[in-house]
Scaffold this motif. Structure first.
Motif, PDB file in Angstrom:
ATOM      1  N   MET A   7       0.847  -1.183   0.000  1.00  0.00           N
ATOM      2  CA  MET A   7       0.000   0.000   0.000  1.00  0.00           C
ATOM      3  C   MET A   7       0.889   1.241   0.000  1.00  0.00           C
ATOM      4  SD  MET A   7      -2.622   1.388   2.884  1.00  0.00           S
ATOM      5  CE  MET A   7      -4.003   0.495   2.254  1.00  0.00           C
ATOM      6  N   ASN A   8       0.476   2.227  -0.731  1.00  0.00           N
ATOM      7  CA  ASN A   8       1.190   3.488  -0.822  1.00  0.00           C
ATOM      8  C   ASN A   8       0.722   4.417   0.297  1.00  0.00           C
ATOM      9  OD1 ASN A   8       1.881   6.204  -1.645  1.00  0.00           O
ATOM     10  ND2 ASN A   8       2.339   5.345  -3.657  1.00  0.00           N
ATOM     11  N   ILE A   9       1.644   5.152   0.901  1.00  0.00           N
ATOM     12  CA  ILE A   9       1.257   6.040   2.000  1.00  0.00           C
ATOM     13  C   ILE A   9       0.390   7.205   1.534  1.00  0.00           C
ATOM     14  CG2 ILE A   9       3.259   5.394   3.380  1.00  0.00           C
ATOM     15  CD1 ILE A   9       4.447   8.124   2.786  1.00  0.00           C
ATOM     16  N   ALA A  10       0.363   7.462   0.220  1.00  0.00           N
ATOM     17  CA  ALA A  10      -0.476   8.536  -0.303  1.00  0.00           C
ATOM     18  C   ALA A  10      -1.959   8.276  -0.007  1.00  0.00           C
ATOM     19  CB  ALA A  10      -0.257   8.684  -1.808  1.00  0.00           C
ATOM     20  N   PHE A  11      -2.309   7.024   0.245  1.00  0.00           N
ATOM     21  CA  PHE A  11      -3.684   6.646   0.593  1.00  0.00           C
ATOM     22  C   PHE A  11      -4.166   7.439   1.803  1.00  0.00           C
ATOM     23  CE2 PHE A  11      -6.477   3.932   3.185  1.00  0.00           C
ATOM     24  CZ  PHE A  11      -7.514   3.707   2.292  1.00  0.00           C
ATOM     25  N   PHE A  12      -3.260   7.736   2.731  1.00  0.00           N
ATOM     26  CA  PHE A  12      -3.613   8.409   3.976  1.00  0.00           C
ATOM     27  C   PHE A  12      -3.420   9.938   3.922  1.00  0.00           C
ATOM     28  CE2 PHE A  12      -2.080   4.162   5.275  1.00  0.00           C
ATOM     29  CZ  PHE A  12      -3.202   3.706   5.944  1.00  0.00           C
ATOM     30  N   LEU A  13      -2.899  10.442   2.834  1.00  0.00           N
ATOM     31  CA  LEU A  13      -2.464  11.843   2.755  1.00  0.00           C
ATOM     32  C   LEU A  13      -3.606  12.849   2.863  1.00  0.00           C
ATOM     33  CD1 LEU A  13       0.074  13.665   2.222  1.00  0.00           C
ATOM     34  CD2 LEU A  13      -0.675  13.693  -0.159  1.00  0.00           C
ATOM     35  N   VAL A  14      -3.409  13.833   3.746  1.00  0.00           N
ATOM     36  CA  VAL A  14      -4.248  15.028   3.777  1.00  0.00           C
ATOM     37  C   VAL A  14      -3.427  16.072   3.014  1.00  0.00           C
ATOM     38  CG1 VAL A  14      -5.314  16.801   5.214  1.00  0.00           C
ATOM     39  CG2 VAL A  14      -5.218  14.430   6.027  1.00  0.00           C
ATOM     40  N   PRO A  15      -3.890  16.507   1.829  1.00  0.00           N
ATOM     41  CA  PRO A  15      -3.072  17.403   1.006  1.00  0.00           C
ATOM     42  C   PRO A  15      -2.839  18.771   1.644  1.00  0.00           C
ATOM     43  CG  PRO A  15      -5.228  17.048  -0.001  1.00  0.00           C
ATOM     44  CD  PRO A  15      -5.160  16.175   1.214  1.00  0.00           C
ATOM     45  N   LYS A  16      -1.749  19.377   1.262  1.00  0.00           N
ATOM     46  CA  LYS A  16      -1.333  20.675   1.804  1.00  0.00           C
ATOM     47  C   LYS A  16      -2.479  21.688   1.816  1.00  0.00           C
ATOM     48  CE  LYS A  16       2.028  24.353   0.953  1.00  0.00           C
ATOM     49  NZ  LYS A  16       3.153  24.770   0.102  1.00  0.00           N
ATOM     50  N   GLU A  17      -3.295  21.687   0.770  1.00  0.00           N
ATOM     51  CA  GLU A  17      -4.389  22.653   0.664  1.00  0.00           C
ATOM     52  C   GLU A  17      -5.384  22.529   1.807  1.00  0.00           C
ATOM     53  OE1 GLU A  17      -3.780  20.379  -2.077  1.00  0.00           O
ATOM     54  OE2 GLU A  17      -2.256  21.823  -2.661  1.00  0.00           O
ATOM     55  N   GLU A  18      -5.422  21.366   2.453  1.00  0.00           N
ATOM     56  CA  GLU A  18      -6.361  21.139   3.547  1.00  0.00           C
ATOM     57  C   GLU A  18      -5.695  21.198   4.922  1.00  0.00           C
ATOM     58  OE1 GLU A  18      -8.570  17.516   2.883  1.00  0.00           O
ATOM     59  OE2 GLU A  18      -8.704  17.931   0.727  1.00  0.00           O
ATOM     60  N   VAL A  19      -4.406  21.521   4.948  1.00  0.00           N
ATOM     61  CA  VAL A  19      -3.634  21.532   6.189  1.00  0.00           C
ATOM     62  C   VAL A  19      -3.455  22.961   6.682  1.00  0.00           C
ATOM     63  CG1 VAL A  19      -1.385  20.984   7.222  1.00  0.00           C
ATOM     64  CG2 VAL A  19      -2.396  19.427   5.548  1.00  0.00           C
TER      65      VAL A  19
END
Length: 143
Positions: A1-13
């Motif tokens: 599994m790729n960790i991008a699955f869990f990513l909250v993108p910068k625009e939402e941080v």
């Protein structure tokens, strides 16, 4: 599994720049009810994490600042007491989990060390819980 699955993108941080002030950090943290936020420099690179504790220790150790002068002190002048380590987007999930054990969130950077978002420990735990629940249901069906 790729960790991008869990990513909250910068625009939402919610994040700050090292050029923001203590007062701006306190106000943003209070508004969003966060106890820590990532710092992103002018080149978009992850520059660490500032915590409420960092801000309080700075104010305590610098009584001449006081809250009334907190708008004059840049976050770049506030020592960070926790080393919140980032993970590269191409790293393994095991690397992510190792960091998430001790961090509420893990900053994610790209190949050029540019900040692209965060992964919250909460999403990792929720995912693992759902996997566990699925396994439990399969076990019950087999029994």
């Amino acid at each position: 599994m790729n960790i991008a699955f869990f990513l909250v993108p910068k625009e939402e941080v919610i994040y700050l720049s090292p050029n923001h002030t203590i007062r701006q950090a306190l106000e943003r943290m209070e508004y969003h009810r966060f106890s820590a936020v990532p710092l992103i420099d002018e080149d978009g690179r992850y520059a660490g994490t500032i915590t409420e504790g960092d801000l309080l220790w700075k104010l305590k150790r610098s009584p001449e600042i006081g809250f009334e002068n907190a708008h004059k002190v840049r976050l770049s002048d506030v020592p960070q007491h926790w080393c919140i380590k980032p993970v590269r987007i191409d790293q393994q999930v095991q690397d992510l989990i190792t960091l998430a054990v001790n961090q509420n969130y893990v900053p994610v950077i790209d190949d050029n060390e540019v900040f692209i978002g965060i992964i919250r420990r909460r999403e990792i735990i929720e995912y693992c819980f759902k996997l566990w629940q699925s396994e439990q249901k399969l076990s019950e069906q087999k029994a």
